[in-house]
Design an enzyme around this catalytic site. Structure first.
Site, PDB file in Angstrom:
ATOM      1  N   GLU A  16      27.686  -9.423  21.638  1.00 50.35           N
ATOM      2  CA  GLU A  16      26.349  -9.568  20.921  1.00 50.35           C
ATOM      3  C   GLU A  16      25.458  -8.584  21.706  1.00 50.35           C
ATOM      4  OE1 GLU A  16      22.981 -13.431  20.683  1.00 50.35           O
ATOM      5  OE2 GLU A  16      24.367 -12.884  22.642  1.00 50.35           O
ATOM      6  N   TYR A  55      19.508  -7.456  15.253  1.00 45.15           N
ATOM      7  CA  TYR A  55      20.620  -8.230  15.947  1.00 45.15           C
ATOM      8  C   TYR A  55      21.877  -7.903  15.369  1.00 45.15           C
ATOM      9  CZ  TYR A  55      23.153 -12.366  17.239  1.00 45.15           C
ATOM     10  OH  TYR A  55      24.136 -13.144  17.729  1.00 45.15           O
TER      11      TYR A  55
END
Length: 436
Positions: A245, A157
């Protein structure tokens, strides 16, 4: 594993940006019964974010966007890949488990047969897709992305967000990719990487390599990942983003480092210099009430309660919604008319609130610091008469010229309930909404 589907204040996004308080204690946020306001940021479709990334040298899968069956047929023919992933393009999450209005299940499909691409796109285009994040009967799909499906050997991530406590960007990362960062924060908070970036100096090569190493990239892929991190930061700065993101940010079995899925939010205050980016927002998924509010230059976000709020000042507006909830009611909106509210703005705000079928009562909560309460009172009277207001109206005024304002309301002959204090205004509004 195959790829899964993935500041003027307050804009079109229905979803609270998950990073507004990311460096605070995640568990505390979840435990408190707080009223959150959606961040008003431009949100782009997945394919639009990937286009921006591609233009900045960021590695993404090959893809084509289709808005017709002919385009889908051409995409299947020209996209030379071993496997295709077909993804309905809507802003809401949970597409993979969504259901279309025609009964077709899943907004994300995989196929190795190019002849199936057109049929899959046909089942999505023009239909409404309902997911756990959509409202009503779902969102109409007008575009479908046909992309290269890649195996993921390992996923992480990665995100860049603006953080007030650091007065600049902060890189957030975790070795646990493919899942929500909130879940990681709850189950393995120590795995979350936080790397503040000096807004003047920018991200350094040392920082990029350090983050890549902490994310578990090794050998030549560590440098590849560092290069991608640098390019993502450059994109973040170039487009005035508030959030970039990448989830997952991963590796393929053949040694590629790829940004598999992306979400980018933008600072509305930069729209004047990001005209090309903001022009990508076609408003197709924007609540019509918010489009109208934007036209009227009102700071507004639609909620789902029954008490319409007209307030001056963002802080007071949020406090008003909180106290409504405290008394058992639900606000229908956030609406801040600003410090220099005029009679015309009051009229426009009433027009907007009366157009919301969910609103059963209107609460006006004004603190007259800069604002003259008498001006607001006059605006209320004129708007009520001109628009033929037939909803219960509760008004709380304090501050500059409040006595004259209350007299104006009293002399109007209209059925206006003047509250004595903040708490009284909220209590009365909830009562009237319940019996309306």
């Amino acid at each position: 594993r195959k790829m899964s589907a993935p500041m003027s204040m307050l804009r079109t996004s229905r979803k609270l940006s998950k990073f507004g308080n990311i460096l605070q204690n995640f568990k505390e946020i979840k435990q408190k019964n707080l009223l959150f306001i959606p961040a008003r940021c431009l949100s782009l479709q997945e394919y639009q974010s990937k286009k921006l990334m591609t233009d900045s040298g960021v590695s993404v899968q090959k893809f084509v966007v289709c808005s017709s069956l002919d385009e889908a047929k051409t995409a299947a023919k020209n996209l030379k890949v071993d496997e295709y992933v077909i993804k309905a393009q809507i802003l809401a999450g949970g597409r993979g488990k969504g259901v279309f209005s025609n009964g077709f299940k899943g907004g994300v499909h995989l196929t190795k047969n190019p002849n199936e691409v057109e049929n899959l796109v046909s089942s999505m285009l023009g239909e409404k897709l309902k997911t756990k994040q959509t409202h009503g009967d779902g969102v109409k799909v007008s575009k479908v992305m046909v992309a290269e499906a890649l195996d993921i050997a390992r996923e992480t991530y990665f995100a860049i967000v603006l953080d007030r406590s650091h007065a600049g960007p902060v890189i957030i990362g975790s070795k646990h990719g493919g899942m929500d960062i909130e879940e990681t924060a709850a189950t393995d908070p120590d795995s979350i990487i936080k790397e503040p970036v000096d807004i003047v100096t920018g991200v350094t090569e040392k920082q990029c390599l350090s983050v890549a190493e902490k994310l578990g990239f090794q050998g030549s892929n560590m440098q590849k990942a560092a290069d991608q991190i640098r390019r993502l930061y450059e994109l973040f700065i170039k487009v005035d983003a508030t959030q970039v993101e990448i989830n997952p940010f991963g590796e393929t079995p053949d040694g590629r480092v790829v940004c598999f899925d992306a979400k980018i939010n933008f600072d509305d205050n930069a729209s004047f210099r990001q005209k090309e980016v903001f022009a990508m927002d076609d408003m197709a998924e924007t609540d019509p009430r918010e489009i109208e509010a934007s036209r009227l230059k009102l700071n507004y976000i639609a909620l789902e309660g029954s008490i319409g709020c007209l307030v001056n000042g963002a802080g007071l507006a949020m406090a008003t919604m909180d106290i409504i909830k405290l008394h058992g009611g639900e606000p229908a909106n956030f609406l801040d008319v600003g410090g220099g509210v005029s009679e015309q703005q009051v009229h426009d705000a009433f027009f907007l609130l009366m157009g919301d079928k969910h609103v059963k009562t209107i609460l006006v909560n004004i603190f007259g610091g800069i604002v003259n309460c008498a001006t607001v009172a006059t605006g209320i009277i004129k708007a009520s008469k001109k628009l033929h207001l037939d909803l219960p109206l509760v008004v709380r005024l304090e501050g500059n010229n409040v006595d004259e304002a209350k007299q104006i309301l009293a002399d109007s002959g209209l059925k206006i309930t003047v509250a004595e204090g903040f708490n009284d205004a909220a209590r009365l509004s909830v009562q009237k909404a319940a019996t309306a």
